[in-house]
Design an enzyme around this catalytic site. Structure first.
Site: not given
Lengths: 353, 353
Positions: B14, B16, B131, B158, B250, B257
């Protein structure tokens, strides 16, 4: 019947001036002659307004002769020099720059909030607020009337058109450079390398970035934009002791300023009461159904007159505080529309006393 | 000398997990075997980690046999099911999902703030924070130690990678569609028309827009993301009565972020004292010289470990409040890096008492 008043638009070819000409074409027609004025390099350009093709004229003292209202959409220093000249020639000036906003002898007018101030203009000048202030304040004023405002904590999401056409052009050029590039530089994500030094009026690239800076450096690390939002909010609402903290941030949006608002009041609030106050408020549209994907966003607010307000929540840990999100078209309510509304108030028919 | 411990990475392919493999290649090598695990569709894929080519294995109970630490970068429901299985097989779990974060028997660890909590794990599970929380909290903790934190008002900016690779792909596709288009739809600026219904994991287009929504709908109009930031900040700082209001938004940024922070303290603050506290704080880099164009931004923070903090100002109207801006790489400190740091703490050599 009196002849219709004459309007002069100074800075008619700029980002705001262009929107103002569009707006004048769509609004109720209260004006006789409309005279478009601009700096030397734009003189002679043709601009469509109210279905007519108008030729942009030169900014001279004589150009204001016979003008009832002159609206200014020019840089601060141009407004500071030319507004008094227009007043001398008999015009009432509606100025969109920051040159006169904090002058105690100049009213700072938002027609939905303090329309009566239009008539208290000892210098013949009425000021229009900053675009970030205007976007947010029409949604705050009804809540202030309901609950008594004590404090604002604001974070903005400001569009590049707030920096004029040069800002719009810079973002489009930058987006063209990064389009289709998923690596972006030798260090992945290095937008600086991908964009190069083509920054336009901004201190850093806007494509795929947010820039926590707008305006110039004021005292103690504050930006001029952040101080404007504070000082103008206090003046418009008539609250000289209002606590305001703002962080102004530029985002890669073409048009549409947004503000995340944390507002603290004198009394307990409730979200449904706040929604009700906003549902009936002039200049505001309530868009508040997150489950249905309805919240205020630039892509929906662009090209519209009202401030879009939603995400209304009572603070979990403070029964006197509301959190909300507001978006408005920074070129319309944030600038040209508010200017047009003030100009119309100046020439409105009155009932004789 | 004891053999080096075995690490399992669950969700290795993924957004991350990929960054975690990169990080493990660059950090001090404390691990013996590294075992990459993922869902069925990724099994058999080759991933480079520490210069070796590793083959992704299947997520089975047996895969955790002999594992000392298992880090999970998977959706909440996958973590909720598989973390206890890994613990049963003898592993300590470091979980990056929200499944266990607010469980009183699961510590929520940020190594710069509460490293000792790593050893208090009655369930064998340690949680990694959200996060947005992580990006901001490493800059807040040193200020809390200095002045005593009472309240946070937060607005986030974000990045789309916070929604995984699907979010990144969606933004790039949308930017490809609008590149070179300065009109955008039959109503100028109509990004919805230009982008169509290719929204990826988001409720609205992100290109040239900001979307004031992240996560799912919690109570009273709050988003799950906003409640996570509140609840996790309280738990990490050990301040169960901390007042927190967050608005999570977002923005069209790939990675990084940012958070605009208004922090209220028990005592008077000063900006230079705050800068000094942050200059010496672990995991933080101070970038605070607006006159020189230096403030925290995603394009600079991406790919780096620390949280970048700047725009530090004492509130004009509240001597106990600071305003600041923080940016961090949401895939690194916001996720993979913090996970790796916790895993390293679990296996650190101890001096015997």
């Amino acid at each position: 019947m009196a002849p219709q008043p004459t309007l002069a638009v100074v800075g008619a070819t700029g980002a705001v001036g262009t929107v103002l000409c569009d707006l004048l074409s769509a609004r109720r027609n209260v004006w006789g002659e409309i005279r478009l004025l601009a700096s030397a390099r734009s003189v002679g350009r043709k601009v469509r307004c109210r279905g007519e093709e108008l030729t942009v004229g030169a900014l001279t003292p004589e150009a204001f002769d016979g003008v009832d209202v002159a609206v200014f959409d020019v840089p601060d220093e141009v407004a500071a020099r030319w507004a008094p000249i227009a007043v001398d020639r008999g015009a009432v000036v509606v100025d969109n720059s920051a040159a006169f906003r904090m002058d105690p002898a100049v009213p700072l007018v938002v027609p939905e909030i303090n329309p009566d101030q239009v008539d208290h203009r000892p210098k013949g000048i009425i000021a229009n607020a900053n675009c970030t202030t205007l976007t947010m304040i029409v949604a705050i004023a009804p809540l202030h009337r309901e609950y008594g405002l004590r404090e604002l904590v604001l974070a903005s999401y400001q569009a590049v058109s707030g920096a004029g056409q040069a800002g719009v052009d810079a973002l489009h050029r930058q987006l063209g450079k990064i389009a289709g590039d998923r690596v972006l530089g030798s260090r992945p994500g290095d937008v600086r390398q991908a964009v190069g030094d083509d920054l336009g009026p901004f201190p850093a690239p806007l494509a795929l970035n947010v820039v926590p800076w707008a305006g110039s450096l004021a005292d103690h690390g504050w930006s001029s934009e952040e101080m404007k939002v504070r000082n103008e909010s206090r003046k418009i609402l008539g609250l000289p002791d209002l606590k305001v903290s703002a962080t102004c941030v530029r985002v890669p949006v073409v048009t549409g300023h947004s503000v995340a608002v944390h507002a603290v009041f004198a009394t307990e609030v409730d979200a449904e009461g706040a929604r009700e106050a906003l549902r009936n408020a002039p200049g505001v549209i309530l868009v508040d159904d997150p489950a249905a994907g309805e919240f205020p966003m630039p892509i929906d607010a662009v090209g519209t007159d009202p401030s879009w307000v939603g995400r209304i929540r009572r603070a979990v840990d403070d029964p006197r505080a509301l959190d909300l999100f507001v978006t408005g078209d920074n070129l319309r309510k944030g600038a040209a529309l508010n200017t047009a509304q003030i100009a119309e108030l100046v020439v409105r028919p009155r009932t004789r006393s």
